[in-house]
Motif scaffolding. Structure first.
Motif, PDB file in Angstrom:
ATOM      1  N   THR A  14       0.860  -1.198   0.000  1.00 22.97           N
ATOM      2  CA  THR A  14       0.000   0.000   0.000  1.00 22.97           C
ATOM      3  C   THR A  14       0.889   1.238   0.000  1.00 22.97           C
ATOM      4  O   THR A  14       2.078   1.175   0.320  1.00 22.97           O
ATOM      5  CB  THR A  14      -0.879   0.085   1.264  1.00 22.97           C
ATOM      6  N   GLN A 127       4.870   2.424  10.650  1.00 18.34           N
ATOM      7  CA  GLN A 127       4.162   3.690  10.433  1.00 18.34           C
ATOM      8  C   GLN A 127       3.043   3.933  11.449  1.00 18.34           C
ATOM      9  O   GLN A 127       2.619   5.069  11.636  1.00 18.34           O
ATOM     10  CB  GLN A 127       3.533   3.706   9.026  1.00 18.34           C
ATOM     11  N   ARG A 169       7.567  12.210   1.747  1.00 17.31           N
ATOM     12  CA  ARG A 169       8.204  12.508   0.452  1.00 17.31           C
ATOM     13  C   ARG A 169       8.320  13.994   0.181  1.00 17.31           C
ATOM     14  O   ARG A 169       7.464  14.758   0.570  1.00 17.31           O
ATOM     15  CB  ARG A 169       7.342  11.948  -0.698  1.00 17.31           C
ATOM     16  N   THR A 199      -9.413  13.016  -0.538  1.00 15.19           N
ATOM     17  CA  THR A 199      -8.589  11.818  -0.776  1.00 15.19           C
ATOM     18  C   THR A 199      -8.954  10.697   0.189  1.00 15.19           C
ATOM     19  O   THR A 199      -9.297  10.947   1.342  1.00 15.19           O
ATOM     20  CB  THR A 199      -7.085  12.155  -0.691  1.00 15.19           C
ATOM     21  N   GLY A 201      -6.851   7.967   0.943  1.00 14.88           N
ATOM     22  CA  GLY A 201      -5.697   7.075   1.166  1.00 14.88           C
ATOM     23  C   GLY A 201      -5.350   6.396  -0.140  1.00 14.88           C
ATOM     24  O   GLY A 201      -5.893   6.758  -1.195  1.00 14.88           O
ATOM     25  N   SER A 202      -4.472   5.395  -0.126  1.00 16.98           N
ATOM     26  CA  SER A 202      -4.019   4.890  -1.424  1.00 16.98           C
ATOM     27  C   SER A 202      -5.131   4.244  -2.264  1.00 16.98           C
ATOM     28  O   SER A 202      -5.044   4.217  -3.471  1.00 16.98           O
ATOM     29  CB  SER A 202      -2.811   3.965  -1.302  1.00 16.98           C
ATOM     30  N   GLN A 230      -9.398  12.599  -5.336  1.00 16.36           N
ATOM     31  CA  GLN A 230      -8.808  11.275  -5.597  1.00 16.36           C
ATOM     32  C   GLN A 230      -9.872  10.239  -5.295  1.00 16.36           C
ATOM     33  O   GLN A 230     -10.337  10.101  -4.164  1.00 16.36           O
ATOM     34  CB  GLN A 230      -7.572  11.040  -4.722  1.00 16.36           C
ATOM     35  N   PHE A 255      -5.896   8.254  -8.771  1.00 20.40           N
ATOM     36  CA  PHE A 255      -4.697   8.389  -7.935  1.00 20.40           C
ATOM     37  C   PHE A 255      -3.868   9.544  -8.480  1.00 20.40           C
ATOM     38  O   PHE A 255      -3.827   9.759  -9.685  1.00 20.40           O
ATOM     39  CB  PHE A 255      -3.889   7.084  -8.028  1.00 20.40           C
ATOM     40  N   PHE A 256      -3.208  10.298  -7.594  1.00 19.52           N
ATOM     41  CA  PHE A 256      -2.322  11.379  -8.039  1.00 19.52           C
ATOM     42  C   PHE A 256      -0.897  11.057  -7.596  1.00 19.52           C
ATOM     43  O   PHE A 256      -0.662  10.839  -6.403  1.00 19.52           O
ATOM     44  CB  PHE A 256      -2.764  12.716  -7.433  1.00 19.52           C
ATOM     45  N   MET A 259       1.289  13.747  -5.083  1.00 17.93           N
ATOM     46  CA  MET A 259       0.448  14.197  -3.981  1.00 17.93           C
ATOM     47  C   MET A 259       1.131  15.259  -3.109  1.00 17.93           C
ATOM     48  O   MET A 259       0.474  16.211  -2.663  1.00 17.93           O
ATOM     49  CB  MET A 259       0.040  12.982  -3.142  1.00 17.93           C
ATOM     50  N   GLN A 263      -0.863  18.564  -1.942  1.00 16.69           N
ATOM     51  CA  GLN A 263      -1.090  18.877  -0.516  1.00 16.69           C
ATOM     52  C   GLN A 263      -0.546  20.263  -0.188  1.00 16.69           C
ATOM     53  O   GLN A 263      -1.163  21.024   0.559  1.00 16.69           O
ATOM     54  CB  GLN A 263      -0.410  17.835   0.373  1.00 16.69           C
ATOM     55  N   GLY A 274      -5.201   7.443   7.565  1.00 15.38           N
ATOM     56  CA  GLY A 274      -4.033   6.548   7.560  1.00 15.38           C
ATOM     57  C   GLY A 274      -2.826   7.299   8.105  1.00 15.38           C
ATOM     58  O   GLY A 274      -2.739   8.532   7.978  1.00 15.38           O
ATOM     59  N   ALA A 275      -1.886   6.566   8.695  1.00 16.92           N
ATOM     60  CA  ALA A 275      -0.756   7.202   9.378  1.00 16.92           C
ATOM     61  C   ALA A 275       0.062   8.081   8.435  1.00 16.92           C
ATOM     62  O   ALA A 275       0.518   9.162   8.815  1.00 16.92           O
ATOM     63  CB  ALA A 275       0.131   6.129   9.996  1.00 16.92           C
ATOM     64  N   ALA A 296      -9.998  -0.552   9.853  1.00 19.36           N
ATOM     65  CA  ALA A 296      -8.534  -0.732   9.902  1.00 19.36           C
ATOM     66  C   ALA A 296      -8.181  -1.488  11.187  1.00 19.36           C
ATOM     67  O   ALA A 296      -8.907  -1.386  12.187  1.00 19.36           O
ATOM     68  CB  ALA A 296      -7.840   0.620   9.868  1.00 19.36           C
ATOM     69  N   HIS A 300      -7.168   1.648  14.198  1.00 20.02           N
ATOM     70  CA  HIS A 300      -6.090   2.602  14.475  1.00 20.02           C
ATOM     71  C   HIS A 300      -6.282   3.941  13.769  1.00 20.02           C
ATOM     72  O   HIS A 300      -5.752   4.952  14.208  1.00 20.02           O
ATOM     73  CB  HIS A 300      -4.709   2.011  14.153  1.00 20.02           C
ATOM     74  N   GLN A 301      -7.090   3.978  12.682  1.00 23.97           N
ATOM     75  CA  GLN A 301      -7.298   5.281  12.036  1.00 23.97           C
ATOM     76  C   GLN A 301      -8.103   6.207  12.945  1.00 23.97           C
ATOM     77  O   GLN A 301      -7.882   7.419  12.964  1.00 23.97           O
ATOM     78  CB  GLN A 301      -7.991   5.109  10.678  1.00 23.97           C
TER      79      GLN A 301
HETATM   80  C1  LIG Z   1      -7.371   0.664   5.186  1.00 25.10           C
HETATM   81  C2  LIG Z   1      -6.079   0.562   5.890  1.00 25.10           C
HETATM   82  O1  LIG Z   1      -5.841  -0.313   6.712  1.00 25.10           O
HETATM   83  N1  LIG Z   1      -5.212   1.504   5.545  1.00 25.10           N
HETATM   84  C3  LIG Z   1      -3.863   1.556   6.098  1.00 25.10           C
HETATM   85  C4  LIG Z   1      -2.873   1.803   4.981  1.00 25.10           C
HETATM   86  O2  LIG Z   1      -3.431   2.908   4.333  1.00 25.10           O
HETATM   87  P1  LIG Z   1      -3.061   3.785   3.124  1.00 25.10           P
HETATM   88  O3  LIG Z   1      -1.973   3.209   2.344  1.00 25.10           O
HETATM   89  O4  LIG Z   1      -4.304   4.147   2.418  1.00 25.10           O
HETATM   90  O5  LIG Z   1      -2.750   5.065   3.935  1.00 25.10           O
HETATM   91  P2  LIG Z   1      -1.809   6.221   4.276  1.00 25.10           P
HETATM   92  O6  LIG Z   1      -2.690   7.360   4.479  1.00 25.10           O
HETATM   93  O7  LIG Z   1      -0.905   5.879   5.390  1.00 25.10           O
HETATM   94  O8  LIG Z   1      -0.903   6.429   2.980  1.00 25.10           O
HETATM   95  C5  LIG Z   1      -1.376   6.804   1.759  1.00 25.10           C
HETATM   96  C6  LIG Z   1      -0.215   7.380   1.009  1.00 25.10           C
HETATM   97  O9  LIG Z   1      -0.565   7.446  -0.349  1.00 25.10           O
HETATM   98  C7  LIG Z   1      -0.352   8.766  -0.817  1.00 25.10           C
HETATM   99  N2  LIG Z   1      -1.304   9.047  -1.894  1.00 25.10           N
HETATM  100  C8  LIG Z   1      -2.631   8.846  -1.703  1.00 25.10           C
HETATM  101  C9  LIG Z   1      -3.509   9.110  -2.721  1.00 25.10           C
HETATM  102  C10 LIG Z   1      -3.008   9.589  -3.972  1.00 25.10           C
HETATM  103  O10 LIG Z   1      -3.726   9.860  -4.918  1.00 25.10           O
HETATM  104  N3  LIG Z   1      -1.685   9.774  -4.097  1.00 25.10           N
HETATM  105  C11 LIG Z   1      -0.802   9.516  -3.102  1.00 25.10           C
HETATM  106  O11 LIG Z   1       0.397   9.693  -3.282  1.00 25.10           O
HETATM  107  C12 LIG Z   1      -0.526   9.665   0.392  1.00 25.10           C
HETATM  108  O12 LIG Z   1       0.096  10.912   0.176  1.00 25.10           O
HETATM  109  C13 LIG Z   1       0.131   8.803   1.461  1.00 25.10           C
HETATM  110  O13 LIG Z   1       1.522   8.965   1.433  1.00 25.10           O
HETATM  111  O14 LIG Z   1      -1.567   1.977   5.500  1.00 25.10           O
HETATM  112  C14 LIG Z   1      -1.426   2.967   6.521  1.00 25.10           C
HETATM  113  C15 LIG Z   1       0.041   2.970   6.975  1.00 25.10           C
HETATM  114  O15 LIG Z   1       0.477   1.680   7.272  1.00 25.10           O
HETATM  115  C16 LIG Z   1      -2.386   2.710   7.675  1.00 25.10           C
HETATM  116  O16 LIG Z   1      -2.270   3.720   8.671  1.00 25.10           O
HETATM  117  C17 LIG Z   1      -3.772   2.679   7.108  1.00 25.10           C
HETATM  118  O17 LIG Z   1      -4.735   2.521   8.133  1.00 25.10           O
END
Ligand SMILES: CC(=O)N[C@H]1[C@@H](OP(=O)(O)OP(=O)(O)OC[C@H]2O[C@@H](n3ccc(=O)[nH]c3=O)[C@H](O)[C@@H]2O)O[C@H](CO)[C@@H](O)[C@@H]1O
Length: 378
Positions: A14, A127, A169, A199, A201-202, A230, A255-256, A259, A263, A274-275, A296, A300-301
């Motif tokens: 992820t 994380q 990043r 957004t 999350g991923s 997103q 997806f972007f 990001m 931001q 998400g963390a 989650a 934890h979220q």
């Molecule tokens: C559903 C679940 O269990 N999700 C977990 C997962 O979430 P997930 O991977 O969704 O969550 P995070 O929010 O931690 O990370 C998302 C990352 O993707 C990036 N981003 C997102 C969208 C986009 O279009 N472009 C982009 O670059 C964000 O900037 C960020 O860096 O891992 C995290 C860190 O282990 C956990 O805290 C989350 O709870």
């Protein structure tokens, strides 16, 4: 500091795991361009695509946790773990690896374990305040644990468990072909536009998509609004269709890739908690409405969002309470109250841990980071 360090960053799956690894890789390259970096994970399209776009070398191994309904399925899974460990050993030797950093996701298990077997320096980064399964196992194996929360379960801070925060990043300095599309969105936004980033999350978030489009349909004056939405893969076409029927200026995509740049420009962020995202929003001091994903692990979220909400750094809306009406009320409250937004931004910034990527890079390059302060705003 020794030059020419060969560093494997292992894991992914992820964005929450992969992007902290990319942040560390960016910091390593900035501090010592002679560093050789190899990402090792799975062949999942998200991983291969993202790393190719960032220009990092990537190898994949077969990786899946031991699970299965019956003894034969379990035996098959176990034999795959054996194969992934063998692949990891070969990669570690062939790359002449000095250091292996596991960032979570099952593929990091074989690499960090393989690193220990071959007497290489190893570390993991966790994380979340509630570590995932792979990092729980690896916390006993890796030489160093980097944690993002003081109260990380099962990993109390000590000489080899270091509180660094979530590595974040930098925006891309050399736009790649795919990033140019993100850049050009930012060029469409006027200086006095109010930019809302939505957004999930991923993966994107269905309930945020639904509530935000309901809220947007009820908005009265949208002339100064610009929405970057997103959507996640599944909802992309449907959400694009929604915007096509109105006149809100927007960009909606699954997806972007850049990001961090989006931001940086956002005036308000509506997001899961998400963390990774939460750490980024703190560092960038962004007012936010957070809707934690309720399923989650260990919820934890909700813990992430509540920690910020209790101090006035964000508005938290529980997923069960999220409707077009509740979201619109929160958006309008913040959009029209500049003072409230700037108080939230200041509180976010005070909670930020902006040096995670640098601290981990320093340690990988041979420095001692355990005495450094991290919770100082950049
Ligand atoms: C559903 C679940 O269990 N999700 C977990 C997962 O979430 P997930 O991977 O969704 O969550 P995070 O929010 O931690 O990370 C998302 C990352 O993707 C990036 N981003 C997102 C969208 C986009 O279009 N472009 C982009 O670059 C964000 O900037 C960020 O860096 O891992 C995290 C860190 O282990 C956990 O805290 C989350 O709870």
């Amino acid at each position: 500091m020794p030059k020419n360090r060969h560093v494997i960053i292992a894991g992914g799956k992820t964005g929450g795991h992969l992007f902290p690894g990319i942040a560390v890789a960016q910091a390593l390259m900035e501090k010592d361009p002679s560093t050789k970096i190899l990402f090792v994970g799975t062949s999942a399209p998200f991983e291969t695509d993202t790393l190719a776009r960032y220009g990092f070398a990537h190898k994949s191994i077969i990786a899946r946790p031991i699970k299965g309904k019956n003894i034969f399925a379990k035996a098959w899974s176990a034999s795959l773990v054996g194969i992934s460990l063998f692949q990891a050993l070969v990669i570690i030797i062939a790359f002449r690896t000095d250091f292996i950093l596991g960032v979570g996701g099952f593929s990091s298990f074989a690499l960090v374990l393989g690193g220990r077997i071959l007497f290489r320096d190893t570390a993991i980064h966790e994380q979340n305040a509630f570590p995932g399964m792979t990092n729980r196992m690896l916390s006993k194996i890796a030489r160093t644990r980097f944690i993002s929360f003081k109260e990380t379960k099962g990993m109390p801070e000590n000489e080899t468990t270091l509180l660094v925060g979530n590595p974040v990043r930098r925006p891309l300095s050399t736009p790649l072909e795919n990033i140019k599309s993100d850049d050009s969105i930012l060029n469409q936004i006027n200086a006095d536009d109010f930019l809302i980033l939505v957004t999930g999350g991923s993966q994107g978030a269905a309930s945020i998509n639904r509530a935000f489009t309901d809220a947007a349909a009820m908005m009265k004056d949208t002339r100064q609004l610009f929405i970057i939405h997103q959507t996640g893969k599944n909802a992309e076409a449907q959400i694009q269709q929604f915007y096509a029927t109105g006149d809100i200026r927007h960009k909606a995509a699954a997806f972007f890739y850049d990001m961090p740049a989006i931001q940086d420009r956002a005036d308000l962020v509506i997001s899961r908690a998400g963390a990774g995202t939460v750490s980024e929003l703190c560092i960038k001091a962004k007012p936010a409405i957070l809707v934690p994903y309720p399923y989650a692990a260990d919820d934890h979220q909700t813990a992430n969002a509540r920690f910020l909400a209790d101090q006035g750094a964000c508005i938290m809306i529980a997923d069960k309470d999220l409707t077009g009406e509740t979201l619109l009320a929160a958006i309008e409250d913040l959009q029209h109250d500049t003072n409230k937004r700037s108080r939230m931004a200041d509180t976010m910034k005070a909670l930020a841990m902006p040096h995670g990527a640098d601290l981990i890079a320093d340690r990988i390059l041979g420095g001692n980071i355990s005495k450094k302060e991290n919770n100082v705003s950049a």
